[in-house]
Write an enzyme that holds these catalytic residues in place. Structure first.
Site, PDB file in Angstrom:
ATOM      1  N   PHE A  96       0.831  -1.230   0.071  1.00  0.00           N
ATOM      2  CA  PHE A  96       0.015  -0.056  -0.057  1.00  0.00           C
ATOM      3  C   PHE A  96       0.833   1.413   0.012  1.00  0.00           C
ATOM      4  O   PHE A  96       0.449   2.125  -0.274  1.00  0.00           O
ATOM      5  CB  PHE A  96      -0.918  -0.059   1.079  1.00  0.00           C
ATOM      6  CG  PHE A  96      -0.503  -0.037   2.648  1.00  0.00           C
ATOM      7  CD1 PHE A  96       0.088   0.883   3.191  1.00  0.00           C
ATOM      8  CD2 PHE A  96      -0.267  -1.240   3.275  1.00  0.00           C
ATOM      9  CE1 PHE A  96       0.996   1.061   4.503  1.00  0.00           C
ATOM     10  CE2 PHE A  96       0.144  -1.321   4.409  1.00  0.00           C
ATOM     11  CZ  PHE A  96       0.675  -0.088   5.109  1.00  0.00           C
ATOM     12  N   ASP A  97       2.181   1.222   0.350  1.00  0.00           N
ATOM     13  CA  ASP A  97       3.166   2.229   0.307  1.00  0.00           C
ATOM     14  C   ASP A  97       4.443   1.877   0.434  1.00  0.00           C
ATOM     15  O   ASP A  97       4.925   0.881   1.055  1.00  0.00           O
ATOM     16  CB  ASP A  97       2.309   3.355   1.458  1.00  0.00           C
ATOM     17  CG  ASP A  97       3.195   4.675   1.450  1.00  0.00           C
ATOM     18  OD1 ASP A  97       3.529   4.855   0.304  1.00  0.00           O
ATOM     19  OD2 ASP A  97       3.015   5.340   2.239  1.00  0.00           O
TER      20      ASP A  97
END
Length: 560
Positions: A172-173
């Protein structure tokens, strides 16, 4: 499971005992290779499902709703008991087909108009997340450097890279994708609770996998569109930097020459080589790569404050490892693309030389003959040997590189001023070491093979010494000149002195020690120039009248 039209409720009219688990049919058709944990009663789960009848008709789906189901296994009254049982032993990322008989579903009553009575249900499930209220932050050390000089504590400032993913592996990041570290204080509420705990104790260069349950991460709110509610998050962390606002410059002396003849002070000028790295070892700059020292004054604010402080007290030849915290380096903003904001800097420094603009010549006599009556002075001609080097021992040039030693007249501007001064006052075979500051050498521009602002070390020895004559003179008397002078010059007494007779006379004075001719030049050429000065009418001979005119303009013991 919930829907707008119905709820999968364990109806009170249906009583089921857990011993009938065999009635639930489980098809584990996709099992992950790695399964560190399985669903147990009391665990919280987050999963997607499709609910169908045995003929394949769909009656409910979390995918259609756009969000997964979240509940507590064996506790949540919203879930039919057969589905709860079918989830036991499931791994994250596992896909199961759970066939639930009606007795463990909605029984003889069914569920409104959606599920008829006595209906067997099929659930296709993908487990996305799994946690328990008793869970804590899980820390897995993937790599830890052998030497750990400092570990992260509360109130420290850290810079780290990370990859953030969900339990199913979805990234996600990532700070790596942004090509920038995440920079923050620890223990001041800037991070989620689990990350605060997961970073404590880390060393520079350490890698950790930090698994954080939802209630220590983003809980029921999630984070934007990237992190759903009730998500366990995993951060793979690489610690790049750590410091504290209370940190000062750290100096480690790695090598110091003995003796240390001089220590740098405020106002001194230093030349040094360095390698500049971050705490993780990444090189960001090096004077060696440019083949040129960094040159600066100390205490004048020309370098970052930490380096200014660290250079005080250094010796020539000393090696130091200097750690500079950001507030004494380039601060929160860094400098361009070279140094990021809030970066701790490490400089491995080698001091090449030190001087002060007020320095004079430093002379050390290494050998002096017992018989040292005649010493060199301005206008003397000397033959000498030399070796020239930098203060760190780097050889620059030497008289031994040439077939013959150099011969030079002192005080005539033929040498750098410091070398000229250092050669004066020496006797034949005397040896000296002289240290010449740049303002008495090649200055800020340097010279052929000589770096800018370099202090030079000369090893000197005078081999021959010929005393000179004053500026502008070709010949001087060392004793009283003959009285009267002209008859002494007129060797054949014919009342005139031609060039040949003049040459004979002057050479006789020199040979008998009564006079000295300009050294370092062709004797005959010098005498011819002297004759020309006396032959006023240029008729090729000197008469007594011509000599008298010259004598009126000259002092005794000086040139004719």
């Amino acid at each position: 499971m919930e829907s707008v039209s119905f709820t999968l409720v364990f109806l009170s009219a249906v009583h089921v005992v857990w011993s009938q688990i065999e009635d639930v049919i489980i098809d584990r058709y996709s099992i992950p290779t790695h399964c560190p944990r399985e669903v147990q009663i009391g665990d919280f789960v987050r999963y997607h499902y499709n609910g169908t009848f045995t003929d394949g008709r769909k009656f409910d789906s979390s995918l259609d709703k756009g969000f997964p189901f979240v509940g507590q296994v064996g506790v949540d009254s919203k879930v039919i008991p057969g589905l709860d049982k079918g989830l036991l032993g499931t791994c994250v990322n596992e896909r199961r087909k759970i066939t639930v008989p009606s007795i463990l579903a909605y029984g003889v009553l069914g569920a409104g108009s959606v599920i008829p009575p006595d209906t067997t249900l099929v659930f296709d499930v993908l487990l996305l997340d799994l946690w328990n209220k008793a869970d804590t932050v899980q820390i897995r050390v993937l790599h830890r450097p052998q030497k750990c000089k400092r570990a992260v504590t509360s109130t420290d400032f850290v810079r780290y890279h990370y990859n953030g993913s969900l339990l199913v592996g979805t990234l996600f990041d990532s700070s790596h994708h942004l090509n920038s570290t995440y920079d923050t204080y620890v223990g001041q509420g800037n991070l989620i609770k689990g990350m605060e705990e997961g970073i404590l104790g880390m060393c520079i260069g350490e890698r950790r996998s930090v698994i954080i349950p939802p209630f220590l991460a983003y809980d029921s709110k999630g984070y934007g569109t990237k992190i759903p509610p009730h998500a366990t998050v995993i951060f793979d962390v690489l610690l790049v930097d750590v410091f504290n606002v209370k940190d000062d410059v750290t100096i480690e002396v790695e090598e110091i020459p003995q003796p240390c003849r001089r220590r740098a002070a405020v106002g001194d000028f230093v030349r040094y080589h360095y390698n500049g790295t971050f705490q993780d070892g990444t090189l960001f700059d090096s004077s060696y790569s440019r083949n040129s020292t960094y040159n600066t004054f100390i205490g004048k604010g020309y370098v970052i404050a930490g380096m200014d402080k660290a250079l005080q007290g250094v010796c020539v030849g000393e090696r130091r490892r200097v750690t500079v915290p950001p507030h004494l380096g380039y601060g929160e903003n860094g400098t361009g693309e070279l140094i990021p904001g809030s970066a701790v800097l490490i400089f491995n420094v080698h001091i090449i030389d030190i001087h002060n603009p007020k320095d004079g010549l430093d002379i050390k006599v290494t050998y002096k003959p017992v018989d040292c009556n005649l010493t060199s002075a301005v206008n003397d001609v000397i033959l000498y040997r030399y070796n020239c080097s930098l203060l760190d021992g780097t050889r620059l040039y030497s008289s031994d590189d040439y077939p013959e030693p150099p011969r030079v007249t002192l005080g005539q501007g033929k040498l750098i001023s410091g070398l000229d001064e250092g050669l004066q006052g020496m006797c034949v075979l005397e040896r000296r070491e002289i240290i010449v500051p740049p303002h008495l050498a090649h200055g800020t521009n340097g010279g052929s093979g000589v770096p800018s602002s370099a202090v030079l070390l000369f090893e000197l020895e005078i081999l021959e010494l010929q005393q000179g004559v004053p500026d502008g003179f070709l010949f001087v008397w060392l004793q009283d000149s003959p009285e009267p002078l002209f008859p002494a010059m007129d060797i054949n007494h014919d009342h005139m002195v031609p060039l040949e007779e003049f040459i004979t006379f002057i050479k006789l004075q020199v040979a008998e020690g009564r006079g000295r001719i300009l050294p370092g030049a062709d004797v005959d050429v010098v005498i011819k120039e002297m004759f020309k000065n006396q032959d006023r009418n240029t008729d090729g001979k000197i008469t007594e009248d011509e000599l008298n005119v010259a004598e009126e303009k000259a002092l005794k013991h000086e040139e004719l």
